[in-house]
Design an enzyme around this catalytic site. Structure first.
Site, PDB file in Angstrom:
ATOM      1  N   ASN A  21     -38.763  53.473 -78.475  1.00 31.66           N
ATOM      2  CA  ASN A  21     -37.421  53.720 -78.516  1.00 31.66           C
ATOM      3  C   ASN A  21     -37.072  55.614 -79.566  1.00 31.66           C
ATOM      4  OD1 ASN A  21     -36.908  52.230 -76.486  1.00 31.66           O
ATOM      5  ND2 ASN A  21     -35.877  50.894 -77.918  1.00 31.66           N
ATOM      6  N   HIS A  40     -40.231  43.415 -82.274  1.00 28.28           N
ATOM      7  CA  HIS A  40     -39.994  43.691 -81.155  1.00 28.28           C
ATOM      8  C   HIS A  40     -40.871  43.608 -80.081  1.00 28.28           C
ATOM      9  CE1 HIS A  40     -38.235  48.331 -78.342  1.00 28.28           C
ATOM     10  NE2 HIS A  40     -37.762  46.554 -78.374  1.00 28.28           N
ATOM     11  N   GLU A  51     -43.896  45.637 -81.357  1.00 29.10           N
ATOM     12  CA  GLU A  51     -43.469  46.047 -82.626  1.00 29.10           C
ATOM     13  C   GLU A  51     -43.231  45.488 -83.836  1.00 29.10           C
ATOM     14  OE1 GLU A  51     -42.163  50.732 -81.027  1.00 29.10           O
ATOM     15  OE2 GLU A  51     -40.124  49.069 -80.730  1.00 29.10           O
ATOM     16  N   SER A  98     -33.858  46.079 -81.100  1.00 23.27           N
ATOM     17  CA  SER A  98     -34.392  47.552 -80.013  1.00 23.27           C
ATOM     18  C   SER A  98     -34.183  48.461 -80.788  1.00 23.27           C
ATOM     19  CB  SER A  98     -34.563  47.420 -78.827  1.00 23.27           C
ATOM     20  OG  SER A  98     -32.518  47.467 -78.266  1.00 23.27           O
TER      21      SER A  98
END
Length: 593
Positions: free
Chosen positions: A498, A448, A460, A427
């Site tokens: 993130n 991800h 992702e 991540s």
């Protein structure tokens, strides 16, 4: 119960002013609507007529109650009409000049005991109050759009505001069925102060061509449970309005994260300010419409779609919750899965966790007993990566440690057949650094998943500068087959979710450090004002403060922006072993199980 403010004036009958007027009229108060535009006044009356008619149709109010509400709302074009108001709420355009003129004019009209409230979400309440003859009676009363539906109201005090005025409008907000949050005078206050920094970073991410507008929006909706993506939301708010708010925030903070992304200025100057003009980040059928239509930036369904490699079997490396969840996802979709751990015992335990998960789905009626048995039969537990010799796709889901992942990929390089796709679920770590641990970096890609993998729809897809086109195509095809939504990302820290989420969380911590607002008020503001499923401190404690700190450090190291430096309070809590729910204490304390 006392009813504060039986007569209230609302100055400015745009969307927000009309919504506030409706809330007040429905509460039984006399409402004086004032706007220099006769058309705006007529539109406000029509909007109230339409909304109350819907309420009658839905049996929420009677026809008689509707007539009473409409009778309590009167419109005027002159501020003199506010003479009898005990409270005046201005919601005029977001400029100092216009708002200050309104306050100067009101000073000559209203009684000395009347309270004056500004609906600004960006300008200094103190500066506006200073222009009034009675600054002690001026405060901020920031409703959220749409005012009838949104529960949050920020009550903003300046250093000049008299406490009784704050108490009176706070009582009013509660009687209106709203949740008042007391805040000090700084641009953006709590909700917008956190929200607009996040929106600005999303605009900058799009401007840098890091990801498409569709992928950025889908990532934040599916990865964070948000009701709208950031670029959709900017179009709804108005790109010019967002730029004004950010300019005010930057002038106060000098934080580069608040400096408006150039694309916001370019779109504003071009008159492409969002839904209200029919075009912003997206294009709409007409001004004011919410229906998006394809334009030159809309991705073609076939864009970049090449032939992928055949995938029949999948290897999942790891024995934790994420590895088990990913293995379950692939097995449910019909793939043969090898679940490999460092020992046969760990692998068997992970497979047992999947069996329990499938059983819960049967109990809840989401899965048949037959499908459960078929899914579990597709999963083979193995105590060694040698079992990956024939898999077509190997997915790594081990500890978030670069050295550990590099060592694992060096092993995959040796045991996996030529042509197998090698995917990491990192991540935050650079995928290319993991890929270079192999002799075939072109076969390596990021995949991800989000936790819990069986429930979360987002993946992702992270391609490096070395990733082969057919590897990228393969992973996108596989995502669709396992009923996940793939979004494309470049190989940089945080990817999409993130990179946008953790600076927002970090800024929330800074608000607490600065004693601007409490944990509870910030969490309430973001849930009630921003539509977030969890407040930032609830989320930090769930994610884990150690995990959050690690991601913050990676983001700061990659982008070298001082505004991304982890908040000292987060570092102190981690150092003290307060890591969130898993340790029983983080930003809050939790009962031990």
């Amino acid at each position: 119960m006392d009813t504060p403010f039986s007569t209230i004036a609302v100055v400015g009958l745009g969307t927000m002013g009309t919504g506030i007027a409706e809330v007040l009229a429905r509460s039984g108060r006399e409402v004086i609507g004032i706007d220099i535009s006769d058309a705006a006044a007529r539109q406000a009356v029509a909007a109230l007529e339409a909304s109350t008619a819907r309420a009658v149709q839905r049996e929420r109010i009677t026809e008689e109650e509707r007539r009473d509400v409409l009778a309590r709302f009167r419109t005027f074009s002159d501020l003199q009409a506010a003479a009898d108001a005990e409270l005046v709420i201005e919601v005029v355009p977001e400029t100092y000049e216009i708002k200050q003129q309104v306050f100067r004019d009101l000073d000559a009209v209203v009684s000395p005991t009347a309270i004056l409230a500004t609906g600004t979400n960006a300008l200094s309440v103190t500066r506006l109050a200073a222009e009034s003859q009675h600054p002690e009676r001026v405060l901020g009363l920031h409703f959220f759009n749409p005012a009838p539906a949104m529960k949050l109201v920020e009550v903003v005090s300046s250093v000049l505001t008299a406490p009784p005025a704050v108490e009176a409008v706070t009582a009013l907000a509660r009687q209106l069925g709203k949740e008042p949050v007391a805040v000090g005078d700084r641009p953006g206050f709590v909700a917008d102060g956190l929200l607009f920094g996040y929106l600005n970073q999303a605009a900058a991410m799009y401007e840098a061509n890091y990801a498409s507008r569709e992928d950025i929006d889908a990532a934040m909706k599916l990865g964070c449970g948000l009701p709208m993506g950031p670029l959709e939301l900017l179009d709804l708010i108005g790109i010019d309005t967002a730029r004004t708010v950010l300019e005010a925030m930057y002038s106060a903070s000098h934080d580069r994260l608040h400096a408006p992304a150039p694309v916001l200025g370019q779109l504003s100057e071009a008159g492409l300010t969002g839904r209200k003009t029919g075009r912003g980040f997206y294009t709409y059928t007409q001004p004011g419409s919410q229906t998006v239509v394809p334009d030159a930036a809309t991705p073609s369904p076939q864009a970049g779609a090449g032939a992928g490699r055949t995938v029949r079997s999948v290897g999942v490396a790891g024995s934790g919750t994420m590895a088990s969840g990913i293995a379950e996802v692939f097995a449910k979709a019909g793939y043969d899965v090898v679940l490999a751990a460092r020992s046969q015992e760990k692998a068997d335990f992970a497979r047992g966790r999947i069996a329990k998960s499938l059983e819960r789905s049967v109990t809840k009626g989401r899965l048949t007993a037959g499908a459960r048995d078929e899914t579990l039969a597709r999963i083979t537990a193995a105590g060694s990566l040698d079992s990956f010799a024939e898999v077509d796709l190997a997915v790594e889901a081990v500890a978030e440690d670069l050295l550990v992942k590099q060592q694992l990929f060096a092993t995959l390089d040796k045991v996996c057949r030529p042509g197998a796709v090698l995917a990491t679920t990192t991540s935050s770590l650079p995928v290319v650094s993991i890929a270079r641990a192999t002799s075939r970096p072109e076969d390596v890609i990021g995949m991800h998943f989000f936790n819990p993998a069986p429930a979360m729809k987002l993946v992702e897809v992270v391609r490096t500068v070395l990733t082969a086109d057919d590897v990228h195509a393969t992973v996108r095809e596989v995502c669709v087959k396992v009923r996940k939504h793939p979004v494309d990302c470049g190989d940089r820290a945080g990817f999409i979710v993130n990179a946008l989420l953790f600076p927002y969380l970090n800024n929330a911590i800074k608000m607490v450090e600065e004693h601007y607002a409490t944990l509870d008020d910030i969490d309430a503001a973001m849930k009630l004002g921003g539509g977030y499923p969890m407040g930032p401190f609830e989320l930090l404690d769930v994610v884990g403060l150690d995990v959050s700190l690690a991601i913050e450090k990676v983001l700061h190291s990659e982008f070298r922006d001082p505004g991304l430096a982890p908040a000292p309070l987060l570092e102190h809590l981690v150092a003290a072993g307060c890591l969130g729910r898993k340790t029983g204490r983080g930003f809050r304390e939790y009962a031990r199980r």
